[in-house]
Scaffold this motif. Structure first.
Motif, PDB file in Angstrom:
ATOM      1  N   THR A   1       0.724  -1.519  -0.224  1.00  0.00           N
ATOM      2  CA  THR A   1       0.128  -0.196  -0.020  1.00  0.00           C
ATOM      3  C   THR A   1       0.489   1.022   0.203  1.00  0.00           C
ATOM      4  O   THR A   1       0.463   2.371   0.432  1.00  0.00           O
ATOM      5  CB  THR A   1      -0.758   0.190   1.367  1.00  0.00           C
ATOM      6  N   SER A   2       2.438   1.188  -0.639  1.00  0.00           N
ATOM      7  CA  SER A   2       2.407   2.146  -0.779  1.00  0.00           C
ATOM      8  C   SER A   2       2.522   3.200  -1.876  1.00  0.00           C
ATOM      9  O   SER A   2       2.284   2.738  -2.451  1.00  0.00           O
ATOM     10  CB  SER A   2       4.543   2.139  -0.485  1.00  0.00           C
ATOM     11  N   THR A   3       2.404   4.691  -1.149  1.00  0.00           N
ATOM     12  CA  THR A   3       2.361   5.507  -2.735  1.00  0.00           C
ATOM     13  C   THR A   3       3.383   5.603  -3.381  1.00  0.00           C
ATOM     14  O   THR A   3       3.642   6.480  -4.557  1.00  0.00           O
ATOM     15  CB  THR A   3       1.605   6.564  -2.037  1.00  0.00           C
ATOM     16  N   ASP A   4       4.653   4.872  -2.745  1.00  0.00           N
ATOM     17  CA  ASP A   4       5.816   5.790  -3.262  1.00  0.00           C
ATOM     18  C   ASP A   4       5.961   4.649  -5.045  1.00  0.00           C
ATOM     19  O   ASP A   4       7.149   3.909  -5.761  1.00  0.00           O
ATOM     20  CB  ASP A   4       7.418   5.258  -2.711  1.00  0.00           C
ATOM     21  N   ILE A   5       5.375   4.534  -6.267  1.00  0.00           N
ATOM     22  CA  ILE A   5       5.389   4.119  -7.462  1.00  0.00           C
ATOM     23  C   ILE A   5       5.784   4.992  -8.094  1.00  0.00           C
ATOM     24  O   ILE A   5       5.181   6.114  -7.748  1.00  0.00           O
ATOM     25  CB  ILE A   5       3.752   2.855  -7.066  1.00  0.00           C
ATOM     26  N   THR A   6       6.256   3.584  -8.974  1.00  0.00           N
ATOM     27  CA  THR A   6       6.029   4.781 -10.937  1.00  0.00           C
ATOM     28  C   THR A   6       5.758   3.694 -12.043  1.00  0.00           C
ATOM     29  O   THR A   6       5.223   2.490 -11.808  1.00  0.00           O
ATOM     30  CB  THR A   6       7.623   5.051 -11.402  1.00  0.00           C
ATOM     31  N   TRP A   7       5.065   4.730 -13.030  1.00  0.00           N
ATOM     32  CA  TRP A   7       4.433   3.964 -13.697  1.00  0.00           C
ATOM     33  C   TRP A   7       5.466   3.880 -15.475  1.00  0.00           C
ATOM     34  O   TRP A   7       6.017   4.577 -15.388  1.00  0.00           O
ATOM     35  CB  TRP A   7       3.229   5.163 -15.012  1.00  0.00           C
TER      36      TRP A   7
ATOM     37  N   CYS B   1       6.887  -1.005  -7.697  1.00  0.00           N
ATOM     38  CA  CYS B   1       6.651   0.180  -6.341  1.00  0.00           C
ATOM     39  C   CYS B   1       8.420   0.172  -5.707  1.00  0.00           C
ATOM     40  O   CYS B   1       8.852  -0.838  -6.022  1.00  0.00           O
ATOM     41  CB  CYS B   1       5.888  -1.266  -5.484  1.00  0.00           C
ATOM     42  N   ASN B   2       8.100   1.155  -5.541  1.00  0.00           N
ATOM     43  CA  ASN B   2      10.175   1.292  -4.791  1.00  0.00           C
ATOM     44  C   ASN B   2      10.219   0.783  -3.848  1.00  0.00           C
ATOM     45  O   ASN B   2      11.625   0.356  -3.813  1.00  0.00           O
ATOM     46  CB  ASN B   2      10.172   3.103  -5.441  1.00  0.00           C
ATOM     47  N   SER B   3       9.497   0.774  -3.509  1.00  0.00           N
ATOM     48  CA  SER B   3       9.288  -0.103  -1.938  1.00  0.00           C
ATOM     49  C   SER B   3       9.487  -1.281  -1.674  1.00  0.00           C
ATOM     50  O   SER B   3      10.448  -1.722  -1.029  1.00  0.00           O
ATOM     51  CB  SER B   3       7.956   0.099  -0.549  1.00  0.00           C
ATOM     52  N   CYS B   4       8.611  -2.360  -1.733  1.00  0.00           N
ATOM     53  CA  CYS B   4       8.567  -3.784  -2.109  1.00  0.00           C
ATOM     54  C   CYS B   4       8.547  -4.769  -3.680  1.00  0.00           C
ATOM     55  O   CYS B   4       9.214  -5.150  -3.913  1.00  0.00           O
ATOM     56  CB  CYS B   4       7.418  -4.605  -1.640  1.00  0.00           C
TER      57      CYS B   4
END
Length: 185
Positions: A140-146, A174-177
């Protein structure tokens, strides 16, 4: 000139050269008109030197403009150093150290506090369904990229062989997981 035109010139006193000011005062005296030199207003004062401090650096112009708008909306004067250079040639951004967001030394703490605020995950849009920040389905991280897979290969093929290839698949990362997924929307 009529007396009304002379009064109009007197209203623009601060924009006149010293010679013009002397001539205008002499003309008022020769016509026996009341002359009182207008006092300088803060808007008429010459620009003062401001010592600006860099609070952030941005590689992309769009990010820098958004940050400037956020700072200015809080009533803080700010400046984007090298903005126009990057507008001319975006490739020099890394070479010159990016676009620098600068504020007065007295406003550094307030600007840092404003820029450190979290980005809202949802906000309403009038007459439309609101915007909701996409999240990683795993963490559920918002640190994501397209991302577009195969885009570089498609561009290289077009450049080298003049043959267009499909762009490839599009997915979220997702840059977190480190999860990659495709959105059904």
């Amino acid at each position: 000139m009529s007396e009304l035109e002379l009064q109009s010139l007197l209203a623009d006193w601060q924009s006149l050269l010293p010679e013009a000011r002397t001539a205008l005062a002499a003309e008022f005296a020769s016509r026996h008109m009341e002359f009182m030199e207008p006092s300088a207003t803060p808007e008429d004062a010459p620009a003062e030197f401001r010592e600006l401090i860099t609070v952030r650096r941005y590689r992309d112009l769009s990010e820098a403009i958004v940050a400037r708008a956020v700072i200015e909306s809080a009533g803080i004067f700010c400046f984007l150093k090298d903005e126009n250079l990057v507008r001319l040639d975006w490739q020099v951004s890394n070479f010159i150290g990016g676009i620098r967001l600068q504020v007065a030394s007295s406003d550094v703490e307030a600007a840092e506090e404003i820029l450190a605020q979290p980005i809202p995950t949802e906000f309403p849009i009038p007459d439309q369904p609101g915007f909701s920040q996409p999240r990683c389905p795993r963490c559920t991280s918002t640190d994501i990229t397209w991302e577009r897979q195969g885009r570089k290969a498609a561009l290289a093929s077009l450049y080298l062989f003049s043959l267009p290839l499909p762009r490839g698949s599009e997915s979220w990362h997702c840059n977190s997981c480190d999860l990659r997924w495709q959105d059904d929307d």
